[in-house]
Motif scaffolding. Structure first.
Motif, short mmCIF file in Angstrom:
data_model
loop_
_atom_site.label_atom_id
_atom_site.label_comp_id
_atom_site.label_asym_id
_atom_site.label_seq_id
_atom_site.Cartn_x
_atom_site.Cartn_y
_atom_site.Cartn_z
N SER A 1 0.85 -1.19 0.00
CA SER A 1 0.00 0.00 0.00
C SER A 1 0.88 1.23 0.00
CB SER A 1 -0.89 0.04 1.24
OG SER A 1 -1.72 -1.10 1.30
N SER A 2 0.38 2.30 -0.59
CA SER A 2 1.11 3.56 -0.66
C SER A 2 0.27 4.66 -0.03
CB SER A 2 1.42 3.91 -2.11
OG SER A 2 2.07 5.15 -2.20
N GLN A 3 0.91 5.50 0.77
CA GLN A 3 0.19 6.58 1.42
C GLN A 3 0.18 7.81 0.53
OE1 GLN A 3 1.83 8.08 5.11
NE2 GLN A 3 -0.20 8.57 5.86
N GLU A 4 -0.98 8.38 0.38
CA GLU A 4 -1.17 9.63 -0.36
C GLU A 4 -1.95 10.57 0.54
OE1 GLU A 4 -0.29 12.06 -3.37
OE2 GLU A 4 0.32 9.97 -3.34
N LEU A 5 -1.33 11.67 0.92
CA LEU A 5 -1.89 12.57 1.93
C LEU A 5 -2.09 11.76 3.21
CD1 LEU A 5 -4.33 14.67 -0.26
CD2 LEU A 5 -2.05 15.31 0.52
N PHE A 6 -3.32 11.56 3.66
CA PHE A 6 -3.56 10.81 4.89
C PHE A 6 -4.22 9.46 4.63
CE2 PHE A 6 -3.54 15.29 6.13
CZ PHE A 6 -2.47 15.25 7.01
N LEU A 7 -4.39 9.10 3.38
CA LEU A 7 -5.05 7.85 3.05
C LEU A 7 -4.05 6.84 2.48
CD1 LEU A 7 -8.28 9.20 1.31
CD2 LEU A 7 -8.04 8.36 3.64
N TRP A 8 -4.36 5.57 2.70
CA TRP A 8 -3.55 4.49 2.16
C TRP A 8 -4.31 3.84 1.01
CZ3 TRP A 8 1.32 3.16 3.69
CH2 TRP A 8 1.80 3.76 4.86
N PHE A 9 -3.61 3.58 -0.09
CA PHE A 9 -4.21 2.95 -1.26
C PHE A 9 -3.41 1.71 -1.63
CE2 PHE A 9 -5.25 7.46 -1.62
CZ PHE A 9 -6.63 7.39 -1.84
N PRO A 10 -4.11 0.61 -1.96
CA PRO A 10 -3.38 -0.58 -2.39
C PRO A 10 -2.71 -0.36 -3.74
CG PRO A 10 -5.75 -0.91 -2.62
CD PRO A 10 -5.56 0.43 -1.96
N VAL A 11 -1.47 -0.79 -3.85
CA VAL A 11 -0.75 -0.73 -5.13
C VAL A 11 -1.14 -1.98 -5.91
CG1 VAL A 11 1.49 -0.59 -6.26
CG2 VAL A 11 1.13 0.57 -4.07
N LYS A 12 -1.77 -1.80 -7.06
CA LYS A 12 -2.29 -2.92 -7.83
C LYS A 12 -1.30 -3.42 -8.89
CE LYS A 12 -7.01 -1.45 -7.15
NZ LYS A 12 -8.30 -1.17 -7.77
N GLY A 13 -0.36 -2.57 -9.27
CA GLY A 13 0.62 -2.95 -10.27
C GLY A 13 1.76 -1.96 -10.32
N ILE A 14 2.87 -2.40 -10.87
CA ILE A 14 4.07 -1.56 -11.02
C ILE A 14 4.62 -1.85 -12.40
CG2 ILE A 14 6.42 -1.13 -10.21
CD1 ILE A 14 5.49 -2.06 -7.42
N ARG A 15 5.03 -0.78 -13.11
CA ARG A 15 5.62 -1.02 -14.43
C ARG A 15 6.70 0.02 -14.76
NH1 ARG A 15 1.53 2.27 -15.95
NH2 ARG A 15 1.95 3.60 -17.72
N VAL A 16 7.65 -0.43 -15.55
CA VAL A 16 8.69 0.42 -16.11
C VAL A 16 8.53 0.32 -17.62
CG1 VAL A 16 11.16 0.81 -16.37
CG2 VAL A 16 10.25 -0.01 -14.19
N ASP A 17 8.09 1.42 -18.26
CA ASP A 17 7.90 1.38 -19.71
C ASP A 17 9.24 1.31 -20.43
OD1 ASP A 17 5.13 1.46 -19.51
OD2 ASP A 17 5.10 3.63 -19.49
N LEU A 18 10.10 2.25 -20.17
CA LEU A 18 11.45 2.28 -20.73
C LEU A 18 12.41 2.61 -19.60
CD1 LEU A 18 10.80 4.50 -23.88
CD2 LEU A 18 11.22 2.04 -23.87
N SER A 19 13.40 1.77 -19.40
CA SER A 19 14.33 2.06 -18.32
C SER A 19 15.10 3.35 -18.59
CB SER A 19 15.29 0.89 -18.11
OG SER A 19 16.01 0.63 -19.28
N SER A 20 15.23 3.71 -19.86
CA SER A 20 15.93 4.95 -20.19
C SER A 20 15.12 6.19 -19.80
CB SER A 20 16.26 4.99 -21.68
OG SER A 20 15.08 4.95 -22.45
#
Length: 185
Positions: free
Chosen positions: A98-117
């Motif tokens: 989960s990631s905190q944004e302001l005072f709320l926590w949100f589940p992280v559903k996915g992570i991606r790197v489009d181009l490492s550059s």
């Protein structure tokens, strides 16, 4: 014939042509798997020793000794178990972060790197796609034990469905949690 086996020609032949045939060792850590999938190793906290991965599907499970928090630009919470599906440049079906944004926590559903550059990594938190610098995730972060009060709040905030009104029971629970948080402050 003996002269041929020890000649420089045979040595260079072996180095350049036979060495690619020698199998590379299997990745031994979850960090190795992240790296092989084009992802930074700092997506998961330090000292993870117990994990499982299905190399045919990319499904993985990481087991932590305790839930913990790490600080990047935002606070990130890791549950006891983190799971997802690895493919090149992304983690899909992510659960346990989960990631905190302001005072709320949100589940992280996915992570991606489009181009490492590009130097950018994307976190899908459902309501928004957060972008961070890849440099923040170069090495596994220190992870401190999660505060039980913050943890209970994180789970409730992450499960809120803001498109519907609260039931009476949910409203009472939120009021009770709010009063408990104020009492401990």
């Amino acid at each position: 014939m003996t002269l041929f086996l020890f000649s420089p020609f045979f040595f260079f032949f072996f180095i350049f042509f036979a060495s690619p045939l020698i199998a590379a060792p299997d990745p031994s850590t979850i960090y190795d798997h992240l790296h092989l999938h084009g992802l930074p190793i700092g997506l998961l906290p330090k000292n993870i020793t117990k994990f499982s991965i299905d190399s045919s599907t990319g499904r993985f499970h990481v087991f932590l000794d305790q839930p913990c928090n790490a600080k990047f630009e935002n606070e990130v919470h890791y549950d006891f178990n983190v799971s997802g599906r690895l493919s090149y440049g992304q983690i899909a079906e992510l659960a346990g972060i989960s990631s905190q944004e302001l005072f709320l926590w949100f589940p992280v559903k996915g992570i991606r790197v489009d181009l490492s550059s590009s130097g950018v990594i994307h976190f899908d938190v459902g309501v928004v796609d957060k972008q961070f610098s890849l440099s923040l995730f170069e090495s596994p972060p220190d992870c401190t034990a999660a505060d039980p009060v913050d943890q209970s709040f994180a789970f409730n905030a992450a499960s809120l469905d803001t498109d519907r009104p609260f039931s009476t029971k949910e409203a009472q629970n939120l009021q009770l949690e709010d009063s408990e948080l104020r009492a401990t402050s």
